[in-house]
Design a protein around this motif. Sequence first.
Motif, PDB file in Angstrom:
ATOM      1  N   ASP A  82       0.829  -1.212   0.000  1.00 16.32           N
ATOM      2  CA  ASP A  82       0.000   0.000   0.000  1.00 16.32           C
ATOM      3  C   ASP A  82       0.861   1.259   0.000  1.00 16.32           C
ATOM      4  O   ASP A  82       0.572   2.239   0.697  1.00 16.32           O
ATOM      5  CB  ASP A  82      -0.968   0.003   1.189  1.00 16.32           C
ATOM      6  N   MET A  83       1.873   1.242  -0.826  1.00 17.50           N
ATOM      7  CA  MET A  83       2.705   2.429  -0.977  1.00 17.50           C
ATOM      8  C   MET A  83       2.040   3.434  -1.913  1.00 17.50           C
ATOM      9  O   MET A  83       2.428   4.605  -1.963  1.00 17.50           O
ATOM     10  CB  MET A  83       4.083   2.035  -1.506  1.00 17.50           C
ATOM     11  N   ILE A  84       1.024   2.978  -2.646  1.00 20.29           N
ATOM     12  CA  ILE A  84       0.264   3.847  -3.551  1.00 20.29           C
ATOM     13  C   ILE A  84      -1.222   3.738  -3.209  1.00 20.29           C
ATOM     14  O   ILE A  84      -1.624   2.940  -2.354  1.00 20.29           O
ATOM     15  CB  ILE A  84       0.498   3.459  -5.035  1.00 20.29           C
ATOM     16  N   GLU A 110       3.556  -6.417  -2.410  1.00 18.90           N
ATOM     17  CA  GLU A 110       2.355  -5.608  -2.639  1.00 18.90           C
ATOM     18  C   GLU A 110       1.313  -5.771  -1.537  1.00 18.90           C
ATOM     19  O   GLU A 110       1.229  -6.805  -0.867  1.00 18.90           O
ATOM     20  CB  GLU A 110       1.729  -5.943  -3.989  1.00 18.90           C
ATOM     21  N   GLY A 111       0.519  -4.713  -1.372  1.00 16.97           N
ATOM     22  CA  GLY A 111      -0.634  -4.747  -0.479  1.00 16.97           C
ATOM     23  C   GLY A 111      -1.907  -4.743  -1.303  1.00 16.97           C
ATOM     24  O   GLY A 111      -1.876  -4.868  -2.533  1.00 16.97           O
ATOM     25  N   ASN A 112      -3.033  -4.564  -0.656  1.00 14.38           N
ATOM     26  CA  ASN A 112      -4.298  -4.663  -1.372  1.00 14.38           C
ATOM     27  C   ASN A 112      -4.479  -3.540  -2.403  1.00 14.38           C
ATOM     28  O   ASN A 112      -5.122  -3.726  -3.430  1.00 14.38           O
ATOM     29  CB  ASN A 112      -5.481  -4.686  -0.399  1.00 14.38           C
ATOM     30  N   ASN A 113      -3.880  -2.361  -2.154  1.00 10.41           N
ATOM     31  CA  ASN A 113      -4.008  -1.289  -3.141  1.00 10.41           C
ATOM     32  C   ASN A 113      -3.259  -1.605  -4.417  1.00 10.41           C
ATOM     33  O   ASN A 113      -3.732  -1.288  -5.514  1.00 10.41           O
ATOM     34  CB  ASN A 113      -3.540   0.045  -2.554  1.00 10.41           C
ATOM     35  N   GLU A 114      -2.088  -2.235  -4.317  1.00  4.84           N
ATOM     36  CA  GLU A 114      -1.387  -2.651  -5.520  1.00  4.84           C
ATOM     37  C   GLU A 114      -2.115  -3.808  -6.205  1.00  4.84           C
ATOM     38  O   GLU A 114      -2.156  -3.893  -7.437  1.00  4.84           O
ATOM     39  CB  GLU A 114       0.052  -3.062  -5.190  1.00  4.84           C
TER      40      GLU A 114
END
Length: 285
Positions: A82-84, A110-114
Amino acid sequence: MIWTIIPIVGATTVVGAGLYYGNNHIEVSKYDVSSSKIPKAFNGYKILQLSDLHSKSFGEDNRRLIEVIDKEKPDIVVMTGDMINSFEEEFCVFLDLAEKLKKYKVYFVEGNNETKLSREEKLELIKELKNRGVRILDNEKIRLTKDGSFIGLYGVWCDLCYYKEIKSVYKKDTYFQKKNIEKVLGYTDKKEFNILLAHNPLYFDTYAKWGADLTLSGHIHGGLIRIPGVGGLLSPERKFFPKYSKGQYEIKDSKLIVNRGLGGKPLLPRVFNKPEISVITLSSE
């Protein structure tokens, strides 16, 4: 009338200033992790964790964030997702940060946003990160080596159906189990010290059963609002008082460190919950 307004304006100003400071002052949390499985060569090995930036910038070109990272002099930098923000059309803040961290060995999961990105968007993001020297851990393992010794570093991401906040794809009673992580990462060598990067701490019991000695996660944003003596109020899973919101947790010999993150959700300020960097120092028992 004016004497009634002045105290209100004063109180509003104080609250506003407090919220601004509390959402923009970076706090460094330090942890010492020791194990007989950590080779002596890794005594004092420093891992710096960033998570949940959500494209937030601390000063021009993230100058203040870079200054904090440089001051810690880490051996490696890990980013746990979730860096973006998935709704962005460009990822300039994150990519600019990655460019400025090229002097370090940087690892990203990656997190869920990626995960929400389209295939084309994700491929473009991955390409740009690789161009900046970031090592993407796409459900895989690498070895961190030092003076002929090594420890295992794994990165795992899971499908959106395992995130309860994403109602369009979440399946009731779905749980990320040991068999799921074995399917993508295989089995651990119990004799090695194994570090797992996993965005969502909700499945810590699974990570521990699988064989992670140390798991680094984020996702919960510290519970958004920290209530003194109680803990984090709300998780992205739409659950009050999440079990894993910040700090260190243990299941037998397995440890979990949950980073409170750097950014947050639009229109939802952090309260008593400063943006955080985690610094983990390893030592051999």
